[in-house]
Scaffold this motif. Structure first.
Motif, mmCIF file in Angstrom:
data_model
loop_
_atom_site.group_PDB
_atom_site.id
_atom_site.type_symbol
_atom_site.label_atom_id
_atom_site.label_comp_id
_atom_site.label_asym_id
_atom_site.label_seq_id
_atom_site.Cartn_x
_atom_site.Cartn_y
_atom_site.Cartn_z
ATOM 1 N N VAL A 187 -45.844 -59.179 0.062
ATOM 2 C CA VAL A 187 -44.702 -59.723 -0.485
ATOM 3 C C VAL A 187 -43.794 -59.918 0.109
ATOM 4 O O VAL A 187 -42.379 -60.464 0.697
ATOM 5 C CB VAL A 187 -44.584 -59.173 -1.817
ATOM 6 N N PHE A 188 -43.602 -58.228 1.462
ATOM 7 C CA PHE A 188 -42.524 -58.785 1.464
ATOM 8 C C PHE A 188 -42.659 -58.939 3.145
ATOM 9 O O PHE A 188 -41.530 -60.229 3.717
ATOM 10 C CB PHE A 188 -42.524 -57.309 2.725
ATOM 11 N N ALA A 189 -43.765 -59.914 3.915
ATOM 12 C CA ALA A 189 -44.184 -60.740 5.255
ATOM 13 C C ALA A 189 -43.769 -62.242 4.148
ATOM 14 O O ALA A 189 -43.308 -62.964 4.693
ATOM 15 C CB ALA A 189 -45.458 -60.350 5.125
ATOM 16 N N ARG A 190 -44.102 -62.613 2.871
ATOM 17 C CA ARG A 190 -43.720 -63.727 2.441
ATOM 18 C C ARG A 190 -42.865 -63.680 2.953
ATOM 19 O O ARG A 190 -42.423 -65.081 2.619
ATOM 20 C CB ARG A 190 -44.721 -63.886 1.042
ATOM 21 N N THR A 191 -42.028 -62.812 1.963
ATOM 22 C CA THR A 191 -40.415 -63.327 1.679
ATOM 23 C C THR A 191 -39.856 -63.680 2.765
ATOM 24 O O THR A 191 -39.038 -64.398 2.729
ATOM 25 C CB THR A 191 -39.828 -61.610 0.871
ATOM 26 N N THR A 192 -40.325 -62.720 3.718
ATOM 27 C CA THR A 192 -39.646 -62.144 5.540
ATOM 28 C C THR A 192 -39.853 -63.992 6.049
ATOM 29 O O THR A 192 -38.789 -64.339 6.626
ATOM 30 C CB THR A 192 -40.093 -60.948 6.553
ATOM 31 N N ARG A 193 -40.668 -64.759 5.892
ATOM 32 C CA ARG A 193 -41.669 -65.659 5.797
ATOM 33 C C ARG A 193 -40.397 -67.238 5.753
ATOM 34 O O ARG A 193 -40.136 -67.598 6.555
ATOM 35 C CB ARG A 193 -42.240 -65.899 6.279
#
Length: 229
Positions: A187-193
Motif C-alpha cells: 500500500v505504501f508503494a502504491r500510494t507513493t507511486r
C-alpha cells in the motif's frame, strides 16, 4: 542590571527567549544567561533559583504574547479554531515551548491558563459534561504541542547533520526506492507511486489539515449531546 532584567516577571524574562529560540533549551544555561548579561556567573541565581524556574518564567511570558478578543465572535468552532491557531503561532515563534513539561504534569502558568479559559469558554453551554470539556481542551492542546514538538527537532537535526530537510530527503532516495520496489509494503508503494510530483511534509500545512477533522469530531459530539436544556 540583573535586577532590572530579572526582577518581576512576564516580559522581563524576554531576554532568555532569543537564545532558546535560536539554539533550543539544551543551549540555555544560567551561565550562558550571565554571559549574555555581562555579569558574574552566579549572579542570576540571586533572582531565579534554577534553570527550570527560568524556563517556566520564559514560557509564561511566551504564552502571554497573544491575547483573545474581550468579546468573542463566531460560534464554538470558530473560537476553538482561533485558539488552536493562536497557540500554533506562539509555538512557531518559540519551538522550545513544546519541550516544556509533560502533558500529565500541566504547567500552572497564568498566561497558559488564559488559553485554557478561551477553549473551555468555547465549549461551555454545549451540553458536554465537565470531564468531556476538559478532555477536549487537553486534546486540542496536545494536538498543537504534538505537531509543534517537531519544530525544534527539525532545527536540531539540521544543526547536527548540516543538511536541510530537503537535502536529507535527497540522501534518502536510494532507501526509499528500495522500499517502493519491494513487496513488503504494497500500500505504501502504491500510494507513493501515485504522488507524481512527490510529497511535501510541511508542518504548517499538516497542522491546518489535521485541525479540521479534529473539529469535525467535536461537532459530532456536540450534535450527540443534543440541545442544551
Amino acid at each position: 542590571m540583573v535586577a532590572t532584567v530579572v526582577g518581576g516577571g512576564g516580559e522581563r524574562f524576554g531576554w532568555g527567549r532569543p537564545c532558546a529560540d535560536r539554539e533550543g533549551l539544551a543551549a540555555l544555561s544560567m551561565r550562558s544567561v550571565a554571559a549574555r548579561l555581562g555579569v558574574a556567573a552566579m549572579s542570576p541565581y540571586r533572582y531565579v533559583p534554577s534553570k527550570d524556574d527560568l524556563v517556566l518564567l520564559m514560557a509564561d511570558a511566551a504564552f502571554g504574547e497573544e491575547a483573545y478578543p474581550a468579546e468573542p465572535a463566531g460560534d464554538w468552532r470558530a473560537r476553538l479554531e482561533l485558539g488552536a491557531h493562536t497557540l500554533w503561532r506562539i509555538h512557531r515563534r518559540h519551538p522550545w515551548l513544546a519541550q516544556v513539561g509533560a502533558l500529565t504534569r500541566p504547567l500552572m502558568l497564568p498566561a497558559l491558563m488564559d488559553h485554557a479559559e478561551w477553549a473551555l469558554a468555547a465549549l461551555d453551554g454545549l451540553g458536554l459534561d465537565a470531564a468531556t470539556m476538559l478532555d477536549l481542551h487537553v486534546l486540542f492542546y496536545c494536538y498543537v504541542q504534538g505537531v509543534a514538538v517537531h519544530l525544534e527537532r527539525e532545527a536540531q537535526a539540521e544543526a547536527g547533520t548540516g543538511l536541510t530537510e530537503e537535502q536529507w530527503m535527497d540522501h534518502q532516495g536510494p532507501a526509499l526506492a528500495a522500499l517502493v520496489a519491494g513487496e513488503r509494503h504494497p500500500v505504501f508503494a502504491r500510494t507513493t507511486r501515485r504522488l507524481g510530483d512527490g510529497y511535501d511534509l510541511d508542518l504548517d500545512s499538516l497542522f491546518a489539515f489535521g485541525l479540521k477533522p479534529l473539529l469535525d469530531g467535536v461537532d459530532a459530539m456536540v450534535e450527540a449531546a443534543g440541545p442544551v436544556q
